[in-house]
Design a protein around this motif. Structure first.
Motif, PDB file in Angstrom:
ATOM      1  N   MET A   1      42.304 -26.187 -23.676  1.00  0.00           N
ATOM      2  CA  MET A   1      42.826 -25.869 -24.710  1.00  0.00           C
ATOM      3  C   MET A   1      42.749 -27.082 -25.917  1.00  0.00           C
ATOM      4  N   VAL A   3      44.281 -29.992 -26.168  1.00  0.00           N
ATOM      5  CA  VAL A   3      45.049 -31.112 -26.871  1.00  0.00           C
ATOM      6  C   VAL A   3      44.941 -32.432 -27.011  1.00  0.00           C
ATOM      7  N   PHE A  27      44.273 -31.104 -18.573  1.00  0.00           N
ATOM      8  CA  PHE A  27      45.632 -31.623 -18.080  1.00  0.00           C
ATOM      9  C   PHE A  27      46.348 -30.524 -17.469  1.00  0.00           C
ATOM     10  N   LYS A  28      47.311 -30.944 -16.434  1.00  0.00           N
ATOM     11  CA  LYS A  28      48.024 -29.957 -15.605  1.00  0.00           C
ATOM     12  C   LYS A  28      48.691 -29.161 -16.485  1.00  0.00           C
ATOM     13  N   THR A  29      48.809 -27.794 -16.162  1.00  0.00           N
ATOM     14  CA  THR A  29      49.606 -26.720 -16.850  1.00  0.00           C
ATOM     15  C   THR A  29      50.929 -26.869 -16.264  1.00  0.00           C
ATOM     16  N   PRO A  30      51.880 -27.436 -17.246  1.00  0.00           N
ATOM     17  CA  PRO A  30      53.009 -27.582 -16.613  1.00  0.00           C
ATOM     18  C   PRO A  30      54.101 -26.348 -16.524  1.00  0.00           C
ATOM     19  N   LEU A  32      57.255 -24.354 -17.193  1.00  0.00           N
ATOM     20  CA  LEU A  32      58.005 -24.145 -18.552  1.00  0.00           C
ATOM     21  C   LEU A  32      59.701 -23.733 -18.330  1.00  0.00           C
ATOM     22  N   VAL A  35      62.328 -25.373 -20.964  1.00  0.00           N
ATOM     23  CA  VAL A  35      61.341 -25.808 -21.623  1.00  0.00           C
ATOM     24  C   VAL A  35      62.097 -26.087 -23.140  1.00  0.00           C
ATOM     25  N   TYR A  41      56.216 -31.592 -26.832  1.00  0.00           N
ATOM     26  CA  TYR A  41      55.600 -30.994 -25.801  1.00  0.00           C
ATOM     27  C   TYR A  41      54.059 -31.374 -25.921  1.00  0.00           C
ATOM     28  N   MET A  42      53.495 -30.988 -24.634  1.00  0.00           N
ATOM     29  CA  MET A  42      51.963 -31.422 -24.514  1.00  0.00           C
ATOM     30  C   MET A  42      52.035 -32.763 -23.800  1.00  0.00           C
ATOM     31  N   HIS A  43      50.823 -33.235 -23.023  1.00  0.00           N
ATOM     32  CA  HIS A  43      50.763 -34.372 -22.321  1.00  0.00           C
ATOM     33  C   HIS A  43      51.104 -35.665 -23.341  1.00  0.00           C
ATOM     34  N   LEU A  50      58.972 -25.453 -30.286  1.00  0.00           N
ATOM     35  CA  LEU A  50      58.312 -24.558 -29.420  1.00  0.00           C
ATOM     36  C   LEU A  50      57.433 -23.716 -30.474  1.00  0.00           C
ATOM     37  N   VAL A  53      54.133 -25.040 -30.735  1.00  0.00           N
ATOM     38  CA  VAL A  53      53.440 -24.717 -29.620  1.00  0.00           C
ATOM     39  C   VAL A  53      52.813 -23.230 -29.669  1.00  0.00           C
ATOM     40  N   TYR A  57      48.789 -22.122 -30.064  1.00  0.00           N
ATOM     41  CA  TYR A  57      48.110 -21.083 -29.645  1.00  0.00           C
ATOM     42  C   TYR A  57      47.487 -19.940 -30.416  1.00  0.00           C
ATOM     43  N   ILE A  71      40.665 -18.796 -24.480  1.00  0.00           N
ATOM     44  CA  ILE A  71      41.307 -19.395 -25.585  1.00  0.00           C
ATOM     45  C   ILE A  71      40.829 -19.541 -27.108  1.00  0.00           C
TER      46      ILE A  71
HETATM   47  C1  HEM Z   1      45.689 -18.535 -21.108  1.00  0.00           C
HETATM   48  C2  HEM Z   1      46.992 -18.964 -21.527  1.00  0.00           C
HETATM   49  C3  HEM Z   1      47.595 -20.254 -21.263  1.00  0.00           C
HETATM   50  C4  HEM Z   1      47.053 -21.383 -20.781  1.00  0.00           C
HETATM   51  C5  HEM Z   1      45.594 -21.480 -20.045  1.00  0.00           C
HETATM   52  C6  HEM Z   1      47.909 -22.627 -20.726  1.00  0.00           C
HETATM   53  C7  HEM Z   1      47.763 -23.773 -20.380  1.00  0.00           C
HETATM   54  C8  HEM Z   1      48.588 -25.080 -20.744  1.00  0.00           C
HETATM   55  C9  HEM Z   1      48.165 -26.332 -20.455  1.00  0.00           C
HETATM   56  C10 HEM Z   1      47.139 -26.663 -19.762  1.00  0.00           C
HETATM   57  C11 HEM Z   1      49.382 -27.121 -20.831  1.00  0.00           C
HETATM   58  C12 HEM Z   1      49.502 -28.654 -20.884  1.00  0.00           C
HETATM   59  C13 HEM Z   1      48.660 -29.086 -21.854  1.00  0.00           C
HETATM   60  C14 HEM Z   1      48.915 -30.734 -22.205  1.00  0.00           C
HETATM   61  O1  HEM Z   1      49.625 -31.192 -21.567  1.00  0.00           O
HETATM   62  O2  HEM Z   1      48.195 -31.171 -22.875  1.00  0.00           O
HETATM   63  C15 HEM Z   1      50.186 -26.296 -21.511  1.00  0.00           C
HETATM   64  C16 HEM Z   1      51.483 -26.606 -22.263  1.00  0.00           C
HETATM   65  C17 HEM Z   1      52.214 -25.597 -22.595  1.00  0.00           C
HETATM   66  N1  HEM Z   1      52.166 -24.383 -22.729  1.00  0.00           N
HETATM   67 FE1  HEM Z   1      50.511 -23.058 -22.085  1.00  0.00          FE
HETATM   68  N2  HEM Z   1      49.157 -22.399 -21.569  1.00  0.00           N
HETATM   69  C18 HEM Z   1      48.830 -20.708 -21.956  1.00  0.00           C
HETATM   70  C19 HEM Z   1      49.757 -20.047 -22.288  1.00  0.00           C
HETATM   71  C20 HEM Z   1      51.067 -20.364 -23.082  1.00  0.00           C
HETATM   72  C21 HEM Z   1      51.930 -19.344 -23.577  1.00  0.00           C
HETATM   73  C22 HEM Z   1      51.623 -17.904 -24.004  1.00  0.00           C
HETATM   74  C23 HEM Z   1      53.050 -20.025 -24.063  1.00  0.00           C
HETATM   75  C24 HEM Z   1      54.084 -19.695 -24.747  1.00  0.00           C
HETATM   76  C25 HEM Z   1      54.321 -18.735 -25.411  1.00  0.00           C
HETATM   77  C26 HEM Z   1      52.697 -21.381 -23.619  1.00  0.00           C
HETATM   78  C27 HEM Z   1      53.646 -22.426 -23.728  1.00  0.00           C
HETATM   79  C28 HEM Z   1      53.399 -23.799 -23.422  1.00  0.00           C
HETATM   80  C29 HEM Z   1      54.363 -24.904 -23.602  1.00  0.00           C
HETATM   81  C30 HEM Z   1      55.564 -24.631 -24.241  1.00  0.00           C
HETATM   82  C31 HEM Z   1      53.576 -25.997 -23.109  1.00  0.00           C
HETATM   83  C32 HEM Z   1      54.146 -27.504 -23.168  1.00  0.00           C
HETATM   84  C33 HEM Z   1      55.004 -27.840 -21.851  1.00  0.00           C
HETATM   85  C34 HEM Z   1      55.380 -29.185 -21.972  1.00  0.00           C
HETATM   86  O3  HEM Z   1      54.996 -30.121 -22.823  1.00  0.00           O
HETATM   87  O4  HEM Z   1      56.324 -29.622 -20.936  1.00  0.00           O
HETATM   88  N3  HEM Z   1      51.444 -21.620 -22.910  1.00  0.00           N
HETATM   89  N4  HEM Z   1      49.690 -24.907 -21.229  1.00  0.00           N
END
Ligand code: HEM
Length: 81
Positions: A1, A3, A27-30, A32, A35, A41-43, A50, A53, A57, A71
């Motif tokens: 993504m 970030v 980065f690891k997908t955390p 939620l 949340v 948010y993000m690493h 939100l 966020v 996206y 993406i």
């Molecule tokens: C193909 C779909 C998705 C993928 C591959 C994906 C992957 C990821 C990854 C790798 C991160 C960590 C990024 C970082 O730390 O730099 C992340 C964080 C996050 N994603 Fe997604 N995501 C997807 C869809 C979504 C959707 C649809 C939502 C909500 C509408 C969402 C909400 C979040 C939130 C809130 C975080 C931050 C969590 C935190 O910092 O504790 N994601 N996602």
């Protein structure tokens, strides 16, 4: 993504450990769970809310050498967001 990959000296993520080019900027997908209580948010904490966020996206992440082809910009309406 992507970030943080638009920063001058980005955190290279998993690449720092594996030295595999596919892991650059990865980065690891955390979870939620809870949340709404864990901002920012993000690493790197680069997204404050939100809503930010969802905007991130909607824009399709940040272009970088490892941006996943799945993406991409979503062009969501206000109602869809
Ligand atoms: C193909 C779909 C998705 C993928 C591959 C994906 C992957 C990821 C990854 C790798 C991160 C960590 C990024 C970082 O730390 O730099 C992340 C964080 C996050 N994603 Fe997604 N995501 C997807 C869809 C979504 C959707 C649809 C939502 C909500 C509408 C969402 C909400 C979040 C939130 C809130 C975080 C931050 C969590 C935190 O910092 O504790 N994601 N996602």
């Amino acid at each position: 993504m992507g970030v943080g990959t638009d920063k001058p000296d980005p955190d290279v993520g998993r690449y720092a450990v594996t030295h595999d080019a596919r892991d650059w900027g990865v980065f690891k997908t955390p979870t939620l769970r809870e949340v709404e209580h864990t901002a920012p948010y993000m690493h790197d904490g680069s997204l404050a809310t939100l809503d930010d966020v969802v905007e991130f996206y909607d824009k399709g992440g940040i272009q970088n050498r490892n941006l996943d082809p799945n993406i991409k910009p979503l062009h969501l309406s206000d109602e869809e967001k």
